[in-house]
Design an enzyme around this catalytic site. Structure first.
Site, short mmCIF file in Angstrom:
data_model
loop_
_atom_site.label_atom_id
_atom_site.label_comp_id
_atom_site.label_asym_id
_atom_site.label_seq_id
_atom_site.Cartn_x
_atom_site.Cartn_y
_atom_site.Cartn_z
N TYR A 158 14.59 -7.90 -19.86
CA TYR A 158 16.06 -7.93 -19.83
C TYR A 158 16.57 -8.44 -18.46
O TYR A 158 17.45 -9.29 -18.39
CB TYR A 158 16.58 -6.52 -20.10
CG TYR A 158 18.08 -6.38 -20.17
CD1 TYR A 158 18.79 -6.80 -21.30
CD2 TYR A 158 18.80 -5.82 -19.12
CE1 TYR A 158 20.17 -6.65 -21.37
CE2 TYR A 158 20.18 -5.67 -19.19
CZ TYR A 158 20.86 -6.09 -20.31
OH TYR A 158 22.22 -5.95 -20.38
N ALA A 159 15.98 -7.91 -17.37
CA ALA A 159 16.42 -8.32 -16.03
C ALA A 159 16.14 -9.80 -15.81
O ALA A 159 16.96 -10.52 -15.20
CB ALA A 159 15.74 -7.47 -14.97
N LYS A 162 18.78 -11.76 -17.60
CA LYS A 162 20.11 -11.65 -16.99
C LYS A 162 20.16 -12.35 -15.63
O LYS A 162 21.21 -12.89 -15.24
CB LYS A 162 20.50 -10.18 -16.88
CG LYS A 162 20.72 -9.50 -18.24
CD LYS A 162 21.82 -10.19 -19.03
CE LYS A 162 22.16 -9.51 -20.33
NZ LYS A 162 23.27 -10.17 -21.05
P1 NAP Z 1 26.04 -4.03 -28.29
O1 NAP Z 1 27.04 -2.94 -28.43
O2 NAP Z 1 24.63 -3.75 -28.70
O3 NAP Z 1 26.58 -5.31 -29.09
C1 NAP Z 1 25.79 -6.45 -29.15
C2 NAP Z 1 26.58 -7.57 -29.80
O4 NAP Z 1 25.79 -8.75 -29.73
C3 NAP Z 1 26.88 -7.32 -31.28
O5 NAP Z 1 28.14 -7.86 -31.56
C4 NAP Z 1 25.78 -8.11 -31.99
O6 NAP Z 1 26.16 -8.57 -33.29
C5 NAP Z 1 25.64 -9.29 -31.06
N1 NAP Z 1 24.37 -9.99 -31.15
C6 NAP Z 1 23.12 -9.52 -30.89
N2 NAP Z 1 22.21 -10.48 -31.09
C7 NAP Z 1 22.90 -11.58 -31.49
C8 NAP Z 1 22.52 -12.90 -31.87
N3 NAP Z 1 21.24 -13.28 -31.88
N4 NAP Z 1 23.50 -13.77 -32.24
C9 NAP Z 1 24.80 -13.39 -32.24
N5 NAP Z 1 25.22 -12.17 -31.90
C10 NAP Z 1 24.26 -11.27 -31.54
O7 NAP Z 1 25.93 -4.55 -26.78
P2 NAP Z 1 26.94 -4.37 -25.51
O8 NAP Z 1 26.50 -3.16 -24.77
O9 NAP Z 1 28.33 -4.52 -25.96
O10 NAP Z 1 26.48 -5.61 -24.63
C11 NAP Z 1 27.20 -6.83 -24.63
C12 NAP Z 1 26.68 -7.68 -23.48
O11 NAP Z 1 26.88 -6.99 -22.25
C13 NAP Z 1 25.18 -7.97 -23.56
O12 NAP Z 1 24.91 -9.27 -23.09
C14 NAP Z 1 24.60 -6.95 -22.62
O13 NAP Z 1 23.34 -7.36 -22.11
C15 NAP Z 1 25.66 -6.90 -21.55
N6 NAP Z 1 25.64 -5.68 -20.76
C16 NAP Z 1 25.86 -4.46 -21.33
C17 NAP Z 1 25.83 -3.32 -20.54
C18 NAP Z 1 26.09 -1.95 -21.09
O14 NAP Z 1 25.96 -0.96 -20.33
N7 NAP Z 1 26.46 -1.81 -22.35
C19 NAP Z 1 25.58 -3.44 -19.17
C20 NAP Z 1 25.36 -4.70 -18.61
C21 NAP Z 1 25.39 -5.81 -19.43
P3 NAP Z 1 25.95 -7.67 -34.65
O15 NAP Z 1 27.01 -6.58 -34.59
O16 NAP Z 1 26.18 -8.62 -35.77
O17 NAP Z 1 24.57 -7.11 -34.59
#
Ligand code: NAP
Length: 250
Positions: A158-159, A162
């Site tokens: 993941y890191a 990113k």
């Molecule tokens: P999440 O709640 O798991 O949601 C993931 C989203 O990505 C969902 O809408 C999913 O669609 C979609 N997705 C996954 N694989 C995909 C693909 N191959 N093609 C198209 N859509 C895809 O994640 P989140 O926490 O909101 O994270 C969003 C972003 O922020 C990510 O890049 C994550 O790495 C980053 N981030 C999150 C955090 C945190 O603490 N949450 C921290 C730092 C960075 P479906 O609903 O259809 O499955």
């Protein structure tokens, strides 16, 4: 009153849930027409679109696995066919397969790198030519993570993905600056979503000790940084990484 993004068209990948959903909703609240991309969860994407439309906004859901090059190309084409052009691309789709490198399987490396990093190449590659040809500038905003800046045990895959987004974005910013297309990164800290719901309670408590602001962030707080970068107010910012992490990554 004119809104910040009136008349603009935005594509948000992974906008059916979590941070992507908040980004889609905040962009729409500022007047952008939004493409809500999702992978598998059509019902959740429809709910996001329904909410935006109910509040007087414009949105459409488009399915595409953005880790697949042809599917990402289809997403960008469908968005242009729907709204005529794209002004703002937000690469938010992401996933995790956390485990120590000692036990990390090849497929756990591959799925995280293709979903998080190759997807950014895929959509940017598809959008660059039409954006450049249109000669109207543009905004590309890629969602990284504090893990890509400071690292995290159990997240070598993941890191790496990113951190890769940061290098990719800084390079593309240099390629597209003369075309008035900005490329920036937002790097969130911990935010409660389905992605982080799998973390054990004791680990969640431990993280709080290292966050100077003493709390996790909200998806909406990440979205606010994206809205700013998408707007004319950020016209002189490119190749930047904005950390929205309560200070944990500094
Ligand atoms: P999440 O709640 O798991 O949601 C993931 C989203 O990505 C969902 O809408 C999913 O669609 C979609 N997705 C996954 N694989 C995909 C693909 N191959 N093609 C198209 N859509 C895809 O994640 P989140 O926490 O909101 O994270 C969003 C972003 O922020 C990510 O890049 C994550 O790495 C980053 N981030 C999150 C955090 C945190 O603490 N949450 C921290 C730092 C960075 P479906 O609903 O259809 O499955």
């Amino acid at each position: 009153m004119t809104k910040l993004l009136s008349g603009k068209v935005a594509v948000v990948t992974g906008a059916s849930r979590g941070i992507g959903r908040a980004i889609a909703e905040e962009l729409a609240a500022e007047g952008a027409s939004v493409v809500v991309n999702y992978h598998a969860n059509a019902a959740a994407a429809d709910e996001v679109v329904g909410g935006i439309v109910e509040r007087g906004g414009t949105a459409v859901a488009i399915q595409a696995d953005v880790s697949d090059f042809a599917a990402a190309e289809r997403l960008i084409k469908a968005a242009i066919d729907t709204y005529g052009a794209i002004d703002i691309l937000v690469n938010n789709a992401g996933t995790t397969r956390d485990t120590l490198l000692l036990s990390m399987k090849e497929e756990e490396w591959d799925v995280v790198l293709t979903t998080n990093l190759k997807s950014v190449y895929n959509t940017c590659k598809a959008i660059t030519r039409p954006m450049v040809r249109r000669k109207a500038g543009g905004r590309i905003i890629n969602i990284s993570s504090v893990s890509g800046i400071v690292g995290q045990p159990g997240q070598t895959n993941y890191a790496a993905s990113k951190a890769g987004i940061i290098g990719f974005s800084k390079s593309l910013a240099k390629e597209l600056g003369s075309r008035h297309i900005t490329v920036n990164v937002v790097a969130p800290g911990f935010v409660p979503t389905d992605l982080t719901a799998v973390m054990p309670d004791d680990l969640v408590k431990q993280t709080l000790a290292f966050i100077p602001l003493g709390r996790w962030g909200e998806a909406r707080e990440i979205a606010h940084a994206v809205v700013f970068l998408a707007s004319d107010k950020a016209g002189y910012i490119t190749g930047a990484v904005i950390q929205v992490d309560g200070g944990i990554g500094t």
